[in-house]
Design a protein around this motif. Structure first.
Motif, PDB file in Angstrom:
ATOM      1  N   ASP A 495      38.179  52.398  32.057  1.00 42.22           N
ATOM      2  CA  ASP A 495      37.680  53.145  33.027  1.00 42.22           C
ATOM      3  C   ASP A 495      37.483  53.951  31.363  1.00 42.22           C
ATOM      4  OD1 ASP A 495      34.730  54.187  32.841  1.00 42.22           O
ATOM      5  OD2 ASP A 495      34.384  53.727  34.571  1.00 42.22           O
ATOM      6  N   SER A 527      30.787  49.724  22.303  1.00 38.36           N
ATOM      7  CA  SER A 527      30.126  49.788  23.369  1.00 38.36           C
ATOM      8  C   SER A 527      29.038  49.918  23.558  1.00 38.36           C
ATOM      9  CB  SER A 527      31.096  50.904  24.662  1.00 38.36           C
ATOM     10  OG  SER A 527      30.594  51.790  24.359  1.00 38.36           O
ATOM     11  N   THR A 532      29.300  54.281  32.466  1.00 39.53           N
ATOM     12  CA  THR A 532      29.871  52.623  32.811  1.00 39.53           C
ATOM     13  C   THR A 532      27.734  52.463  33.088  1.00 39.53           C
ATOM     14  OG1 THR A 532      31.744  54.098  34.221  1.00 39.53           O
ATOM     15  CG2 THR A 532      30.603  51.836  35.190  1.00 39.53           C
ATOM     16  N   ALA A 536      29.432  48.958  31.495  1.00 33.56           N
ATOM     17  CA  ALA A 536      29.748  47.976  32.757  1.00 33.56           C
ATOM     18  C   ALA A 536      29.468  46.585  32.555  1.00 33.56           C
ATOM     19  CB  ALA A 536      30.454  48.606  33.938  1.00 33.56           C
ATOM     20  N   LEU A 539      30.575  44.546  29.139  1.00 30.98           N
ATOM     21  CA  LEU A 539      31.655  44.238  29.557  1.00 30.98           C
ATOM     22  C   LEU A 539      31.974  42.977  30.658  1.00 30.98           C
ATOM     23  CD1 LEU A 539      34.286  44.329  29.143  1.00 30.98           C
ATOM     24  CD2 LEU A 539      34.233  46.181  30.669  1.00 30.98           C
ATOM     25  N   ASP A 771      34.429  50.217  29.232  1.00 31.30           N
ATOM     26  CA  ASP A 771      33.177  49.815  29.038  1.00 31.30           C
ATOM     27  C   ASP A 771      31.776  51.267  27.934  1.00 31.30           C
ATOM     28  OD1 ASP A 771      33.906  52.472  30.914  1.00 31.30           O
ATOM     29  OD2 ASP A 771      33.251  51.815  32.254  1.00 31.30           O
TER      30      ASP A 771
END
Length: 903
Positions: A495, A527, A532, A536, A539, A771
């Motif tokens: 992270d 990203s 996050t 995330a 991902l 992320d």
């Protein structure tokens, strides 16, 4: 009960002592001088109380002197019950009771809580250990200036006692013998108590006695206030000169210098305004009950807004962040503890002081408390401020929130003039009852909001407690099982890992290039968000779960779509004959501590694990280090300071925040180290957490926060230590983020060595990704000319090792996103990899011609909409081909799923 009384009575005094010590230490950097500063501050704070005590003691002495002939005559003439009855009648006739004799001990009673607070703070203060001051070799130990045989002689306690006796002699001149004996006995008692105490503590009490001696001398002057005034001006001038001569900068000494300029003029200001104010206060003081009610209700407002509303507002925004901290499971502990502290600071001690003074003084205190409480309400509700993301240690990620424009600052200050005139007018026109009513209504409202926040926080905690086992692992046993004969796919999400650090990390330690054999490093990776919450899901689930695609499905609950993204790969791999293990999936069920129970309802069997925070205590034990309760200790202290900060106007808040230290003597670095170890210990133990006993193909996906909670580590291997002495020789030697990234890369390298030794490295596909990145300079991007953010914010890790890949790590500049991870995970091993939820093919083909990311800073689930991510229309950007070329970035506006370029 002892803890309750300590928090209310002693803790507020300790906060004052710590604040003064830190202020002097930050100004002069001399611990001995800081101790003297504490003594000066405490003596000045107690001076009004000593004046009242002296007045009461003099009344008691005069009364005893007046009644003594009659008492002696009664005791000589009568005996037994007859003596008692006649003596009681005599006391009653003279409006006296023997209990009133306690007034003569009031001066001593004042000293007891301050002595306890100073003793607790100074006895074991690390700052004093090993520090010399004049003839004192070590302030953290008894001075032991010389020895008589084997017996060490501590000179400072003896000097303290001598000064105490001299001060007592001057003070008790002309007093009765019992008054003199009381002071001399107490001097000897303190000698016994403090003889073997650290020199720093004895220095504090010695200086208290010096100031007591000076105070007693002042009492002998005809006009002590005038002498005190001119002496204070001389002392303040000496302090200014000392600051200038020492070369102390204005940033450190400015507050003290400003006070030394303002204080001498206060008497003139008071004299000019005294006539009008005295008239108002005189008429107000006649209403004793209303006056007391106003003081109490105003103090109650300060107590609730500072110790209940602000901490409960902070905790309710993310209750699970404050759950299971050290030995405290529920976040309600921190709310209750802060409220108790506020009771001591704003109710107990102010009420104790209030009832000591005359009616007119009490009226002034009631009016002042009303002005302060109304000002605090204005600051909290009208000028709350926006300070960005805050860590569980109550530190903000940047100081940008404290930088407010001159208009807001002036508006804030002007608004605070309103309570002064409002209270003045209310008292002048005898409407004080309206003030009391308003304060009471505010108290009820503040209490109601605090109770609601507490209930909501407890509810969120209960949901977490039902699925999370906070018990630490006593041993390090394998939880990740790989196969020696089958295929293993292992994905590691670090992270907040910052891609741009990787070239420097591998350049600093060239051996890593061969340890990461077979890996491909993708620097040209982006990203889909800065946090996050936005980064995330792609991902884990791929391109179907980018922020833009998630928001197009605006009829489904956002939490369901997010959990769906987390579950795509484990379900798909299990369907294709793999065993699947998921560890610490981020924001699962939108829970701070991952709640993966929903994965157990799928027909596919998925093993779920919590690893972060489970091995920290064992790591401490194995490294022979005491397990500290640092985070909870800092939170217990700093919540009340956060409340005080919010009570104050904009111009004072950054000073209270103090760069995240909140005027604490201990730095929050130790707390950061403790949080860092929650995740670092997992990577450090990864070789022992992994075995090769699996009999089937395996799929493992773990999340780890080593790079999310950065601290400085000891180079060259970047391991956490209590004091870092080697930060490396890179341009990022002072960067906690670089240090944490290097620590993660080195710990994974040790795990790869283990995998090679066990013969499972070649048959394991490993993907290391993140992320999102962070807004820290890495040197990989030129300074942005048109983009309003640093591109490091969305520059995540992407390192991939395929089966049987060989050779040193290589670099591939192909344009990638972290949503490519699912495609990389399934390619060439799962035929027709369809999403188990949507049936769509998991692929990157055709997805990267132009990708749309978001710059939204809404990072909490609670900040999102029910079915969509809360993203403003202008918080969207497109990028293509090469993220390092700013020309390839374009801001776009998206309304109702439609995209429009921003010129």
């Amino acid at each position: 009960m002892a803890a309750f009384l300590y928090t209310i009575i002693i803790y507020p005094l300790m906060q004052i002592i710590e604040l003064v010590f830190v202020a002097f230490q930050a100004t002069f950097y001399i611990p001995g001088l800081s101790v003297i500063g504490v003594s000066i501050a405490v003596s000045l704070l107690c001076l009004p109380l000593y004046v009242v005590a002296e007045k009461w003691q003099q009344i008691e002495r005069n009364t005893e002197k007046k009644l003594k002939p009659g008492v002696d005559r009664i005791k000589t003439t009568f005996k037994g019950d007859e003596q008692y009855m006649i003596l009681s009648t005599f006391y009653r006739q003279n409006h006296y009771h023997p209990v009133m004799a306690l007034r003569s001990s009031f001066g001593l009673l004042i000293q007891i809580p301050f002595f306890i607070a100073a003793y607790i703070f100074l006895s074991n203060l690390p700052t004093l250990h090993g520090q010399s001051f004049f003839f004192i070799r070590d302030l953290g130990a008894p001075d032991a200036l010389f020895s008589i045989g084997s017996f060490p002689v501590n000179v400072l306690p003896i000097a303290m006692t001598a000064i105490n006796i001299v001060a007592g002699y001057i003070y008790t001149k002309g007093f009765a013998l019992k008054d003199k004996i009381q002071l001399y006995v107490m001097a000897l008692v303190f000698l016994v108590l403090l003889y073997n105490s650290p020199a720093g503590l004895v220095l504090y009490w010695t200086m208290n006695n010096v100031f007591s001696l000076i105070k007693n001398i002042f009492y002998k002057f005809k006009n002590p206030l005038r002498v005190l005034y001119f002496t204070s001006i001389a002392v303040l001038a000496a302090v200014d000169i000392a600051l200038i001569v020492s070369g102390t900068g204005f940033a450190q000494s400015g507050f003290i210098i400003v006070l030394t300029v303002i204080i001498p003029f206060l008497p003139f200001f008071v004299r000019r305004t005294r006539e009008e104010i005295t008239l108002v206060l005189t008429q107000f003081s006649e209403h004793t009950g209303t006056c007391t009610l106003l003081f109490f209700s105003s103090a109650l407002v300060m107590c609730l807004v500072t110790g209940f509303l602000t901490p409960s507002n902070t905790i309710v925004s993310s209750p699970q962040e404050f759950s299971f901290i050290d030995g405290h499971t529920t976040p309600l502990f921190f709310i209750n503890n802060t409220l108790l502290q506020a009771v001591g600071i704003f109710l107990f001690w102010p009420l104790c002081v209030y009832f000591l003074f005359s009616r007119r003084s009490r009226a002034a205190m009631a009016a002042l408390s009303a002005v302060i409480s109304l000002g605090a309400l204005i600051n909290v509700f009208v000028f709350p401020g926006h300070y960005g993301i805050m860590s569980p240690m109550l530190t903000f990620e940047s100081l940008d929130g404290f930088k407010v424009g001159p208009f807001k600052t002036v508006s804030n200050i002007c608004a605070l003039i309103v309570p002064f005139f409002a209270v003045h007018l209310m008292l002048k026109y005898r409407k004080s009852s309206l003030l009391v009513a308003f304060e009471c209504i505010c108290s009820l409202g503040l209490a109601g909001v605090g109770i609601y926040n507490s209930y909501a926080s407890h509810k969120s905690y209960s949901q977490l407690a039902s699925v999370y086992d906070s018990k630490q692992c006593d041993t390090v046993d394998p939880v990740f099982h790989l196969s020696k004969t089958g295929k293993n796919v292992f994905i590691i999400m670090l992270d907040r890992a910052v891609n741009g650090y990787i070239p420097t990390i591998f350049g600093e330690d060239p051996e890593l290039k061969s340890i990461y054999s077979g890996f491909t490093y993708y620097p040209n990776t982006v990203s889909f968000g800065f946090f996050t919450m936005q980064g995330a899901a792609p991902l884990y689930g791929g391109y179907e779960y980018t922020p833009l695609e998630m928001n197009k499905r605006n009829k489904e609950p956002l939490v369901d779509k997010y959990d769906e993204a987390l579950s795509v790969l484990p379900r798909l791999f299990v369907r294709n004959g793999y065993t699947a293990t998921m560890a610490d999936a981020p924001w699962a069920k939108f829970s701070w501590i991952s709640d993966m129970t929903f994965m157990h309802s799928f027909p596919e069997k998925i093993t779920t694990l919590h690893t972060m925070g489970k091995y920290k205590d064992e790591w401490y034990r194995e490294h022979h280090t005491e397990i500290p309760a640092v985070q909870s200790t800092l939170d217990k202290r700093n919540f009340i300071w956060m409340g005080i900060m919010k009570d104050l106007p904009y111009c004072l808040r950054e000073m209270i925040y103090d760069g995240g230290d909140w005027w604490a003597n201990a730095s929050p670095d130790a707390a950061g180290n403790s949080t860092f170890l929650d995740s670092y210990s997992v990577l450090d133990f990864l070789p022992r957490l992994t075995d090769t006993t699996a009999t089937t193909n395996t799929f493992t996906y773990i999340d780890n926060n080593t790079t999310h909670d950065p601290v400085l580590c000891q180079a060259p291997d970047y391991v956490p230590v209590s004091k870092v002495t080697n930060r490396g020789n890179t341009p990022f030697a002072d960067s906690e983020h670089y240090s944490a990234n290097a620590a993660a890369i080195h710990r994974l390298a040790a795990w790869f060595d283990y995998l090679k030794k066990e013969g499972v490295y070649d048959n394991t596909r490993i993907i290391i990704a993140s992320d999102h990145g962070r807004n820290v300079p890495t040197g990989q991007f030129s300074k942005e000319k048109k983009l309003p953010f640093m591109r490091e914010y969305c520059h995540p890790y992407l390192l991939v090792k395929d089966f049987n890949a060989k050779g040193d790590i290589r670099t591939d500049n192909t344009f990638m996103t972290n949503a490519d991870v699912p495609t990389l995970a399934v390619q060439n091993i799962i035929p027709h990899p369809a999403n188990p939820f949507t049936g769509k093919l998991i692929t990157s083909a055709g997805r990267k011609k132009l990708v749309t990311i978001t710059s939204s800073k809404n990072w909490l689930p609670s900040q999102q909409n029910k079915t969509t991510l809360a993203i403003a229309g202008n918080d969207w950007y497109t990028v293509h081909d090469n993220i390092f070329d700013e020309k390839n970035w374009q801001q776009v506006k998206i309304r109702n799923g439609r995209e429009k370029k921003v010129p």
